[in-house]
Design an enzyme around this catalytic site. Structure first.
Site, PDB file in Angstrom:
ATOM      1  N   CYS A 297      -8.460  -4.061  -2.857  1.00 39.96           N
ATOM      2  CA  CYS A 297      -8.447  -4.335  -1.416  1.00 39.96           C
ATOM      3  C   CYS A 297      -9.348  -3.387  -0.628  1.00 39.96           C
ATOM      4  O   CYS A 297     -10.186  -3.821   0.171  1.00 39.96           O
ATOM      5  CB  CYS A 297      -7.014  -4.302  -0.892  1.00 39.96           C
ATOM      6  N   HIS A 345      -2.240  -1.617   1.863  1.00 33.91           N
ATOM      7  CA  HIS A 345      -3.104  -2.799   1.689  1.00 33.91           C
ATOM      8  C   HIS A 345      -3.983  -2.955   2.924  1.00 33.91           C
ATOM      9  O   HIS A 345      -3.568  -2.639   4.040  1.00 33.91           O
ATOM     10  CB  HIS A 345      -2.260  -4.061   1.490  1.00 33.91           C
ATOM     11  N   HIS A 357      -9.278 -10.853   2.097  1.00 34.97           N
ATOM     12  CA  HIS A 357      -8.761  -9.683   1.373  1.00 34.97           C
ATOM     13  C   HIS A 357      -8.695  -9.982  -0.119  1.00 34.97           C
ATOM     14  O   HIS A 357      -8.796 -11.135  -0.553  1.00 34.97           O
ATOM     15  CB  HIS A 357      -7.377  -9.274   1.916  1.00 34.97           C
TER      16      HIS A 357
END
Length: 382
Positions: A297, A345, A357
């Site tokens: 990520c 994240h 993402h």
């Protein structure tokens, strides 16, 4: 003379006394006593067996439902991502320590070359002094065919002595510098070893979490497994992010460069970052990767902004402080959006309440709503 009916032989008397004593020692039993005891024992054993069976049934854990298994998979993926970001941080430190160590080694090599050159020059001076120092100065003057020539040589010898002194000083300085650089290099080497050990620990943690997630995935029915592969979490429908203020993209009121998705970015750099993210769609999630074959990520967001000419730090918990903090209601394409309380994240906002993402292993880079996970904050790189 005794009456015959009242006189018993001694043997007969002893038998009767013995029988009477035995009768008093052994209590009488009720005819039903033995059967009752056997029945009670049987009932007790049967009851114990029934209780054990009931206890075993009560202790047996029910098989988790697909929804519960998906929640456990999500949890292991989140824990793996936290560990992966720590791995990224440790790798960044290890890379810096290794680069510094390489620089110190090059510096030590250059200084060692200079030290050897200084030693060689000092050796030449020492050899010349040895050759000339065997004859006393007065004798050299007497043996000289020209006193003027001797005096000229004496002046040169004095100057040579000064050069020798400077050469000695240079050797000392170079030797001190080499030792200092080597000491610093040893310290950097120890630091690198610590960072590499931390790297190995975090790698083992990530791999263990991912292995556990895969083990749970294998227990899921095909439909639930496909939902996980699509990046849908078991709790995505119930996150608190849905109650957050609506996104009123600032770029709508201040037109800027268009992005591939049709939204307008606030700056040309933001538009380039968004364009890079669109170009990465479909590439696999690879933890620890920054492209071009795959991304995790924070690796994706770092690579996207690098393509726009902006250098971001490597981890989620450092990227969130790398630019201007933005409230959710002011999000614009190119902004970094962060999730979960531990900021574990990150995605790249592309407008319309959506982001690009890299979700987790098995779920490639994709577009997803930012409401899919608990919103933690946003930042806008400069």
């Amino acid at each position: 003379m005794a009456h015959p009916c009242t006189t018993l032989p001694d043997q007969q008397v002893r038998k009767e006394v013995t029988a009477d004593v035995a009768t008093h020692r052994k209590p009488k039993q009720h005819p039903l006593a033995a059967g009752t005891a056997r029945t009670a024992v049987t009932l007790a054993l049967a009851g114990a067996a029934s209780a054990a069976a009931l206890d075993g049934t009560a202790l047996a854990a029910p098989h988790p439902t697909p929804s519960q298994l998906r929640a456990q998979v999500d949890q292991h993926y989140r824990e793996a991502e936290v560990a992966a970001e720590r791995y990224n941080g440790a790798k960044e430190k290890a890379d810096r320590a290794e680069a510094a160590l390489d620089g110190l080694r090059d510096q030590a090599a250059r200084k060692t070359e200079r030290l050897n050159a200084a030693r060689s020059a000092l050796g030449s001076y020492a050899a010349a002094q040895y050759r000339d120092g065997g004859v006393p100065a007065g004798m050299q003057l007497l043996l000289s065919s020209s006193p003027e020539q001797y005096l000229e040589r004496a002046a040169l010898t004095d100057r040579a002595g000064t050069r020798r002194a400077l050469a000695v000083t240079r050797v000392r300085h170079e030797l001190r510098d080499v030792r200092q650089v080597r000491t610093t290099a040893d310290s950097r080497l120890a630091e690198l070893k610590r960072e590499q050990d931390a790297l190995a620990r975090q790698k083992r943690t990530v791999e263990a979490k991912l292995a556990k997630a895969q083990e749970l995935l294998d227990q899921l029915p095909d439909e639930s497994r496909a939902a996980v592969a699509r990046g849908e979490s078991a709790s995505s429908a119930g996150t608190g992010a849905r109650s957050a203020p609506a996104v009123t993209t600032a770029a709508v009121r201040t037109p800027g460069p268009a992005t591939p998705g049709g939204a307008q970015a606030p700056t040309a750099r933001a538009a380039r970052a968004v364009a890079f993210a669109y170009s990465a769609l479909g590439k696999p999630y690879i933890w620890g990767a920054t492209g071009p074959a795959g991304f995790d990520c924070s690796g994706l967001t770092q690579a996207a902004w690098k393509a726009a000419g902006v250098s971001l730090p490597r981890t989620t918990y450092t990227q969130i402080n790398a630019g201007q903090r933005i409230p959710r209601s002011r999000l614009a394409p190119g902004d970094l959006v962060f999730f979960y309380s531990g900021v574990s994240h990150v995605g790249l906002y592309v407008g319309g309440g959506r982001m690009i993402h890299a979700p987790h292993p098995g779920a490639p880079v994709r577009i997803a709503p930012i409401d899919q996970m608990p919103f933690a904050g946003a930042s806008r790189p400069a």
